[in-house]
Design an enzyme around this catalytic site. Structure first.
Site, short mmCIF file in Angstrom:
data_model
loop_
_atom_site.label_atom_id
_atom_site.label_comp_id
_atom_site.label_asym_id
_atom_site.label_seq_id
_atom_site.Cartn_x
_atom_site.Cartn_y
_atom_site.Cartn_z
N LYS A 83 -20.49 45.77 -16.29
CA LYS A 83 -20.21 47.16 -16.67
C LYS A 83 -20.75 48.09 -15.59
O LYS A 83 -21.92 48.03 -15.22
CB LYS A 83 -20.89 47.46 -18.01
CG LYS A 83 -20.03 48.19 -18.99
CD LYS A 83 -20.70 48.23 -20.33
CE LYS A 83 -19.99 49.20 -21.24
NZ LYS A 83 -20.72 49.40 -22.49
N ILE A 84 -19.86 48.91 -15.07
CA ILE A 84 -20.17 49.77 -13.92
C ILE A 84 -19.86 51.22 -14.30
O ILE A 84 -18.78 51.49 -14.82
CB ILE A 84 -19.26 49.38 -12.72
CG1 ILE A 84 -19.34 47.88 -12.40
CG2 ILE A 84 -19.49 50.27 -11.52
CD1 ILE A 84 -20.29 47.49 -11.32
#
Ligand code: G3P
Length: 214
Positions: A83-84
């Site tokens: 998750k960015i």
């Protein structure tokens, strides 16, 4: 629409996964903090409980740091999706990770423009936060509806995870909008199972059965 759980609580995931309805899980640093445990402790346990993707978030804010964290996280399990955050350094990292075959979930998405950028950078998933948009007087569900329309229109393969879901109405509406996935907090997921007419009907069936034996 696939169902993910939006929690890092392993006991809750185990309880709901036993129903056979939970395909994947999304976590974030706030959800991990709530458990009083570390990401390194909970992510492998979550991966053992579900069949599908498990999002684990980076805490670096520079591309190099995010990429290094991502490479480490995916070693935990092939279910891990990184998750960015939807910031410039994040999109640079997504591009590099996509080229390496590492799956990403671009998070903290609040506009159609951000969603398109995430998709074009090569994100596997993109997470519009609908509850937080509602919190500031905007329409979170409308963003999901527009994203579905635009992604179909341009044939984008990035999957839409409706996130920051707060109630059953949100779930119903993103389902109708055509979101690929809804990531749902445990409380809302449990509420989805309930209907007073189910309980009333079951009580009546059991009573009629008992009476038929007399
Ligand atoms: O999936 C995103 C979610 O964890 C954020 O939810 O309720 O903190 O806006 P919320």
């Amino acid at each position: 629409m696939k169902i993910f759980m939006d929690t890092a609580n392993v006991a809750e995931i185990a309880e709901m996964a036993a129903l056979g309805v939970v395909y994947g899980v999304t976590t974030n640093p706030s959800l991990i903090a709530k458990t009083g445990r570390t990401q390194a402790e909970v992510i492998p346990e979550i991966c053992a409980l579900v069949e599908g993707p498990v999002s684990a978030e980076v805490i670096s804010t520079d591309c190099e740091g995010m990429v290094a964290e991502a490479r480490k996280l995916v070693k935990i399990s092939d279910k891990v999706v990184v998750k960015i955050p939807c910031i410039a350094e994040g999109l640079k990292a997504v591009k590099i990770l996509a080229a390496e075959g590492i799956k990403t979930n671009v998070t903290l998405v609040f506009s159609l423009g951000q969603a398109l950028l995430a998709a074009r950078a090569g994100a596997t998933y993109v997470s519009p936060f609908i509850g937080r948009l509602d919190d500031i007087g905007e329409n979170g569900v409308a963003l999901v509806e527009n994203m579905v329309k635009v992604f179909r229109q341009y044939n984008l393969s990035t999957q839409i995870i409706a996130a920051s879901i707060r109630n059953m109405e949100h779930v119903d509406k993103v389902m109708l909008a055509g979101a690929d996935i809804a990531t749902i907090p445990t409380k809302v997921l449990k509420e989805m199972l309930l209907h007073p007419l189910t309980d009333k009907g079951l009580a009546q069936f059991l009573e009629d059965y008992k009476n038929s034996l007399k």
